[in-house]
Design a protein around this motif. Structure first.
Motif, PDB file in Angstrom:
ATOM      1  N   ALA A 602       0.826  -1.207   0.000  1.00  0.00           N
ATOM      2  CA  ALA A 602       0.000   0.000   0.000  1.00  0.00           C
ATOM      3  C   ALA A 602       0.859   1.256   0.000  1.00  0.00           C
ATOM      4  O   ALA A 602       0.509   2.264  -0.620  1.00  0.00           O
ATOM      5  CB  ALA A 602      -0.927  -0.007   1.218  1.00  0.00           C
ATOM      6  N   SER A 603       1.998   1.212   0.675  1.00  0.00           N
ATOM      7  CA  SER A 603       2.873   2.384   0.723  1.00  0.00           C
ATOM      8  C   SER A 603       3.475   2.708  -0.635  1.00  0.00           C
ATOM      9  O   SER A 603       3.909   3.841  -0.862  1.00  0.00           O
ATOM     10  CB  SER A 603       3.991   2.158   1.742  1.00  0.00           C
ATOM     11  N   VAL A 815      -6.201   0.651   5.767  1.00  0.00           N
ATOM     12  CA  VAL A 815      -5.217  -0.417   5.590  1.00  0.00           C
ATOM     13  C   VAL A 815      -3.884   0.036   6.153  1.00  0.00           C
ATOM     14  O   VAL A 815      -3.620   1.237   6.311  1.00  0.00           O
ATOM     15  CB  VAL A 815      -5.054  -0.801   4.099  1.00  0.00           C
ATOM     16  N   SER A 816      -3.044  -0.933   6.440  1.00  0.00           N
ATOM     17  CA  SER A 816      -1.685  -0.660   6.893  1.00  0.00           C
ATOM     18  C   SER A 816      -0.789  -0.365   5.693  1.00  0.00           C
ATOM     19  O   SER A 816      -1.055  -0.840   4.583  1.00  0.00           O
ATOM     20  CB  SER A 816      -1.163  -1.872   7.660  1.00  0.00           C
ATOM     21  N   PRO A 817       0.273   0.400   5.896  1.00  0.00           N
ATOM     22  CA  PRO A 817       1.202   0.639   4.780  1.00  0.00           C
ATOM     23  C   PRO A 817       1.821  -0.626   4.223  1.00  0.00           C
ATOM     24  O   PRO A 817       2.273  -0.652   3.079  1.00  0.00           O
ATOM     25  CB  PRO A 817       2.268   1.552   5.398  1.00  0.00           C
ATOM     26  N   ASN A 818       1.860  -1.712   5.023  1.00  0.00           N
ATOM     27  CA  ASN A 818       2.476  -2.959   4.584  1.00  0.00           C
ATOM     28  C   ASN A 818       1.492  -3.922   3.931  1.00  0.00           C
ATOM     29  O   ASN A 818       1.857  -5.048   3.606  1.00  0.00           O
ATOM     30  CB  ASN A 818       3.141  -3.654   5.777  1.00  0.00           C
ATOM     31  N   THR A 819       0.249  -3.515   3.748  1.00  0.00           N
ATOM     32  CA  THR A 819      -0.744  -4.384   3.132  1.00  0.00           C
ATOM     33  C   THR A 819      -0.409  -4.611   1.663  1.00  0.00           C
ATOM     34  O   THR A 819      -0.078  -3.674   0.939  1.00  0.00           O
ATOM     35  CB  THR A 819      -2.143  -3.761   3.247  1.00  0.00           C
ATOM     36  N   HIS A 820      -0.514  -5.851   1.210  1.00  0.00           N
ATOM     37  CA  HIS A 820      -0.211  -6.169  -0.173  1.00  0.00           C
ATOM     38  C   HIS A 820      -1.297  -5.601  -1.097  1.00  0.00           C
ATOM     39  O   HIS A 820      -2.459  -5.445  -0.701  1.00  0.00           O
ATOM     40  CB  HIS A 820      -0.098  -7.680  -0.374  1.00  0.00           C
ATOM     41  N   VAL A 821      -0.917  -5.351  -2.326  1.00  0.00           N
ATOM     42  CA  VAL A 821      -1.817  -4.687  -3.270  1.00  0.00           C
ATOM     43  C   VAL A 821      -3.062  -5.529  -3.533  1.00  0.00           C
ATOM     44  O   VAL A 821      -4.171  -4.994  -3.662  1.00  0.00           O
ATOM     45  CB  VAL A 821      -1.072  -4.380  -4.587  1.00  0.00           C
ATOM     46  N   SER A 822      -2.929  -6.846  -3.606  1.00  0.00           N
ATOM     47  CA  SER A 822      -4.105  -7.669  -3.872  1.00  0.00           C
ATOM     48  C   SER A 822      -5.142  -7.523  -2.769  1.00  0.00           C
ATOM     49  O   SER A 822      -6.348  -7.484  -3.029  1.00  0.00           O
ATOM     50  CB  SER A 822      -3.693  -9.141  -4.017  1.00  0.00           C
ATOM     51  N   GLN A 823      -4.694  -7.430  -1.510  1.00  0.00           N
ATOM     52  CA  GLN A 823      -5.617  -7.230  -0.402  1.00  0.00           C
ATOM     53  C   GLN A 823      -6.263  -5.855  -0.472  1.00  0.00           C
ATOM     54  O   GLN A 823      -7.467  -5.704  -0.227  1.00  0.00           O
ATOM     55  CB  GLN A 823      -4.889  -7.401   0.931  1.00  0.00           C
ATOM     56  N   VAL A 824      -5.476  -4.853  -0.795  1.00  0.00           N
ATOM     57  CA  VAL A 824      -6.021  -3.493  -0.952  1.00  0.00           C
ATOM     58  C   VAL A 824      -7.059  -3.468  -2.068  1.00  0.00           C
ATOM     59  O   VAL A 824      -8.154  -2.906  -1.918  1.00  0.00           O
ATOM     60  CB  VAL A 824      -4.887  -2.498  -1.241  1.00  0.00           C
ATOM     61  N   PHE A 825      -6.736  -4.109  -3.169  1.00  0.00           N
ATOM     62  CA  PHE A 825      -7.627  -4.101  -4.335  1.00  0.00           C
ATOM     63  C   PHE A 825      -8.944  -4.799  -4.014  1.00  0.00           C
ATOM     64  O   PHE A 825     -10.027  -4.282  -4.326  1.00  0.00           O
ATOM     65  CB  PHE A 825      -6.927  -4.790  -5.511  1.00  0.00           C
ATOM     66  N   ASN A 826      -8.857  -5.966  -3.393  1.00  0.00           N
ATOM     67  CA  ASN A 826     -10.080  -6.708  -3.075  1.00  0.00           C
ATOM     68  C   ASN A 826     -10.962  -5.944  -2.102  1.00  0.00           C
ATOM     69  O   ASN A 826     -12.191  -5.915  -2.253  1.00  0.00           O
ATOM     70  CB  ASN A 826      -9.722  -8.078  -2.494  1.00  0.00           C
ATOM     71  N   GLY A 847      -1.094   8.323   4.011  1.00  0.00           N
ATOM     72  CA  GLY A 847      -1.451   8.429   2.592  1.00  0.00           C
ATOM     73  C   GLY A 847      -2.901   8.033   2.393  1.00  0.00           C
ATOM     74  O   GLY A 847      -3.582   7.575   3.305  1.00  0.00           O
ATOM     75  N   VAL A 848      -3.356   8.212   1.172  1.00  0.00           N
ATOM     76  CA  VAL A 848      -4.720   7.854   0.787  1.00  0.00           C
ATOM     77  C   VAL A 848      -4.660   7.128  -0.547  1.00  0.00           C
ATOM     78  O   VAL A 848      -3.899   7.515  -1.447  1.00  0.00           O
ATOM     79  CB  VAL A 848      -5.630   9.096   0.682  1.00  0.00           C
ATOM     80  N   ILE A 849      -5.455   6.072  -0.684  1.00  0.00           N
ATOM     81  CA  ILE A 849      -5.551   5.323  -1.936  1.00  0.00           C
ATOM     82  C   ILE A 849      -6.927   5.564  -2.527  1.00  0.00           C
ATOM     83  O   ILE A 849      -7.946   5.452  -1.835  1.00  0.00           O
ATOM     84  CB  ILE A 849      -5.331   3.813  -1.686  1.00  0.00           C
ATOM     85  N   THR A 850      -6.971   5.917  -3.789  1.00  0.00           N
ATOM     86  CA  THR A 850      -8.226   6.107  -4.505  1.00  0.00           C
ATOM     87  C   THR A 850      -8.282   5.132  -5.679  1.00  0.00           C
ATOM     88  O   THR A 850      -7.353   4.352  -5.908  1.00  0.00           O
ATOM     89  CB  THR A 850      -8.374   7.547  -5.010  1.00  0.00           C
ATOM     90  N   ARG A 851      -9.355   5.202  -6.427  1.00  0.00           N
ATOM     91  CA  ARG A 851      -9.540   4.329  -7.584  1.00  0.00           C
ATOM     92  C   ARG A 851      -8.394   4.461  -8.574  1.00  0.00           C
ATOM     93  O   ARG A 851      -7.963   3.465  -9.180  1.00  0.00           O
ATOM     94  CB  ARG A 851     -10.870   4.685  -8.242  1.00  0.00           C
TER      95      ARG A 851
END
Length: 870
Positions: A602-603, A815-826, A847-851
């Motif tokens: 995620a980071s 989410v945590s900064p160490n979360t894997h992208v697949s987990q973030v995406f799902n 940070g912030v994650i958007t679409r």
């Protein structure tokens, strides 16, 4: 060209058949979101918003929950069921309206022109018949194109836009009442105008608009008509109703309620549950039987007989009683069906390549010009199509013998399907008695009637005629899809594929001697193969075709053919709808990420440059933030000065849990400085906290000195931040990456609503004196909240303070900064999120994650950067 596979792909370089090129540099891909006019692709744009599918559990919402009980909950569910029933009925009535008038106009046109042809064939005045046909077609197409000028979103089938909406993207104007009116009237004029388009695709869009608007009981196009209907004032409810409306559109178009439900599930809806499945199926059933009831009554006078389930019905497939060797299909035929699936996938990939090339040409050379040019293009397509249809029907056809078996076969078509079709029987232009013109039978009929002829006409069509018809129809349909008229693609693809399948059957019968073959089955499989190669739908399309044929034994061959066609087409490019989504730059999220993307965390993909607000912020600061940014949500934070020293020392665990490398820090700081230099100067700049003494330290030439200065100043306190000092683009890097404790998330629309309603308190008062807004008041302006730039805020005291804590979402998904992208995406896709804050172990937002951070292009760019830093 990277990604090319095989010789066919190499031959298709000129038409972009292959996968995406890998020619962008990491520097170009650092920040995506701007449309890059490259030869092969358009990157996702950042001006598209996401839908708020996640509930905001703030104080006004909790007050509503406190008043809820089981009785009110059951009433709410009952209102939902009544709404989906109303959506289904209205969608069926829309389909009835389109079908009735398209049929009426087509009957008028063909009746006049056919009478003229029969008369002029004796007198030698066929040019007059051609002029009459041109007059009808050009007039109808002109009206259809004018309606698209009124509402440009009404062009095309609307399925790509609805797919984006169900995926969670807010496409402007896609579900407005004006769009519905232009779509409905435009598609009946397009069909009546003789263009190679269908009305089934626009029916899906029309049903989605009905689903979005009906539960709101208001429209921006009819501002004066409003009802006090307090339900369903959120994107969450609206998207559920749009799913139901889209499914009802499929059900009304094909008489396939189960297929419509699966279409809504397969083509976009990321959030799904059992309750929504039942409601969508009920809505689809309502649309099917509403349309069936009225069509059967109007055409046959037998009200309540339910003889016409959809706008397009394939009729009953059965062998002639006199042919004892005939079978609908056998196990040996599966090999031919697989081969037809491969060919259909190749033809579909070629169709998509050519159409993508044409769409890019229109984007560069037609759309930038005055709107009249789009009308002229539509008229040009109509002119060429009319000339081809007329000349081919009169010149290129062959006279084929009408046998008694053919007559029996024609009678075997259910009369309720074709008896009222305009000129659905065979055409005898320039042919003697007991013969018919096979080309005119295909070209000089409504497309639905031509499909039925290919499916059920036992008399043979000449292989030359079928080949010529396929080539001409393929080319004109590819040219037509994308012009400025409402147009569907299902019927043209079915007709084109049916001609291909009938050609295969003729070859196998005449040249190989396989007498057991039933031509109608091969025509159906050919239609499925070509349609599957173009749109790349599998589950829903299989069920739609089975329901349309009312023959369950076709399930296996249709499913195998569609799967093979999809796999073959996917080898070269995407489906036609995905291609047009990409051309619009919509940040569509796929079902899942690629395996190698899990190398990112995620980071690596988050946006670290945050614009935030404090729990108690002055009005002038909020106005400055809203007017100088385009963000749709802002973290609510307080400064964490206790962790300041550890942050400056670079302690990864205590501070941000981010692997801060020198290059990555400087890259982000440099990118932010570049953005700051390009931002406009706003009158409210005096409200910002100016720290000019730190700006010069961000020059790229002083990389080593910058980190040293940061370490030397690590005990220097930050500038005092009062509520009237908003985050500024002039802040230094260390100020932007300060430790901030995360308390919640507040939306732009919520902040604007608070300002408009004067929710604030003075310095001499307590925040308890601030006015409180109810949930209904917060949602009153939904779905179009006021724009901060259009508001007159002169009556507000800029020194007043707004307490945003009652209205923020205090517990969003994080989410945590160490979360894997697949987990973030799902998590992001499944829960239908709009913003996903990244919070470390001690509650600091980093940070912030958007679409846009989860699009395929952005992830590939970050993966390249990851490989370069290894």
């Amino acid at each position: 060209m990277a990604g090319c596979r095989g010789s066919l792909c190499c031959c298709c370089r000129w038409c972009c058949c292959c996968g995406d090129r890998e020619t962008r540099t990491p520097e170009e891909l650092t920040i995506l979101g701007e449309t890059q006019e490259e030869e092969d692709e358009i990157l996702p744009r950042k001006d598209y918003e996401s839908l708020d599918y996640d509930r905001c559990i703030n104080d006004p919402y909790l007050e509503v929950l406190e008043t809820m009980d089981n009785k009110k909950g059951r009433r709410y569910e009952a209102v939902k069921w009544m709404m989906v029933f109303a959506i289904g009925v209205c969608t069926g009535l829309v389909g009835l309206f389109v079908d009735f008038f398209a049929r009426l106009f087509t009957q008028l046109k063909f009746g006049v022109v056919q009478a003229s042809v029969e008369e002029c064939s004796q007198k030698g005045c066929l040019a007059l018949s051609l002029l009459e046909l041109l007059g009808f077609n050009l007039t109808f197409v002109f009206f259809a194109s004018l309606l698209v000028l009124i509402e440009p979103v009404a062009a095309g089938s609307g399925i790509p836009e609805i797919k984006c909406y169900l995926n969670g993207v807010k496409v402007p104007g896609i579900v407005r009442l004006r769009t519905l009116l232009c779509k409905v009237f435009g598609v009946l004029f397009s069909v009546a105008g003789g263009l190679f388009v269908g009305k089934e695709g626009p029916m899906i869009h029309s049903g989605a608009v009905v689903g979005a608007g009906l539960p709101q009981f208001q429209s921006i196009s009819l501002r004066k008509i409003q009802f006090n209907f307090p339900y369903f004032r959120s994107d969450r409810d609206k998207r559920d109703f749009v799913s139901a409306g889209a499914a009802a559109g499929v059900a009304a178009a094909f008489g396939a309620p189960i297929g419509g439900t699966l279409f809504s599930l397969e083509e976009g809806s990321s959030f799904w549950n059992q309750g929504l499945t039942w409601r969508v199926l009920f809505c689809s059933m309502s649309a099917t039987f509403t349309l069936n009831f009225f069509r059967s009554g109007i055409q046959f006078g037998s009200w309540g007989s339910f003889q016409l389930p959809g706008l397009l019905n394939f009729g009953e497939f059965k062998c002639s009683d006199s042919d004892k060797k005939c079978h609908l299909w056998t196990a040996m035929d599966l090999g031919f069906f697989i081969a037809m699936g491969v060919i259909g996938g190749l033809l579909g990939a070629t169709f998509n390549c050519l159409n993508k090339r044409l769409a890019k040409y229109r984007m560069r050379n037609v759309h930038p010009k005055p709107k009249l040019v789009r009308v002229l293009e539509s008229l040009l397509v109509s002119l060429v199509t009319t000339m081809v249809v007329f000349v081919a029907s009169m010149v290129l056809g062959e006279c084929r013998q009408v046998t008694s078996a053919a007559q029996v076969g024609n009678d075997s078509i259910p009369l309720q399907v074709t008896s009222e079709d305009v000129n659905s029987s065979i055409k005898t232009f320039f042919c003697p008695n007991e013969t018919y013109n096979d080309m005119a039978t295909l070209f000089f009929n409504p497309q639905e009637s031509a499909i039925l002829q290919l499916f059920h006409q036992d008399s043979t069509f000449s292989p030359v005629t079928l080949a010529l018809f396929f080539v001409l129809y393929f080319s004109l349909a590819c040219w037509t899809y994308g012009i400025s008229v409402p147009s569907g693609l299902f019927v043209p693809s079915l007709l084109c594929g049916a001609a291909f399948g009938r050609l295969v059957a003729n070859v196998l019968k005449s040249y190989i001697g396989l007498g057991h073959i039933y031509s109608g089955t091969f025509a159906l499989i050919g239609a499925a193969a070509f349609l599957g190669g173009v749109v790349r739908m599998t589950i829903s399309l299989t069920v739609i075709l089975i329901e349309s044929t009312n023959e369950i034994t076709y399930g296996l061959p249709i499913m195998i053919t569609l799967m093979v066609a999809k796999w073959t087409g996917d080898f070269f490019n995407k489906g036609i709808y995905d291609i047009h989504v990409g051309l619009r730059g919509v940040p569509l999220l796929e079902w899942e990420t690629e395996v190698e993307m899990d190398k990112l965390r995620a980071s690596d993909i988050m946006e670290p440059n945050l614009t935030y607000v404090y729990p108690h912020t002055r009005i002038q600061s909020l106005v400055s933030i809203l007017r100088t940014t385009v963000h749709h949500a802002f973290p609510v934070v307080t400064e964490n000065r206790g962790n300041e020293r550890e942050f400056m020392k670079g302690n990864q665990l205590i501070s941000n849990n981010i692997k801060f490398k020198k290059s990555s820090i400087l890259t982000r700081a440099g990118e932010q400085r570049r953005r700051s230099q390009s931002m406009k100067s706003y009158p409210s700049s005096e409200l910002r906290n100016m720290c000019d003494e730190h700006v010069t330290s961000e020059e790229p030439g002083e990389k080593e000195d910058l980190l040293q200065q940061m370490l030397e100043r690590r005990y220097t306190p930050y500038p005092n931040l009062y509520p009237d000092q908003s985050p500024s683009e002039d802040w230094t890097m260390e100020e932007r990456f300060r430790p901030l404790t995360f308390h919640g998330l507040i939306l732009r629309s919520q902040l604007v609503t608070l300002l408009v309603r004067g929710v604030c308190y003075s310095e001499s008062q307590s925040s308890a004196n601030q006015p409180r807004l109810s949930y209904a008041e917060m949602a009153e302006d939904y779905p179009r909240y006021p724009d901060i730039h259009d508001l007159d805020l002169t009556l507000l005291n800029p020194r007043m303070i707004v307490d945003v804590t009652p209205y923020m979402n205090p517990a969003p998904f994080t989410v945590s900064p160490n979360t894997h992208v697949s987990q973030v995406f799902n998590l992001f896709r499944t829960m239908g999120l709009r913003h996903l804050p990244v919070v470390n172990a001690v509650g600091e937002i980093v940070g912030v994650i958007t679409r846009h951070n989860l699009t395929r292009e952005f992830l590939q760019a970050r993966l390249r950067q990851h490989y370069q830093t290894l």
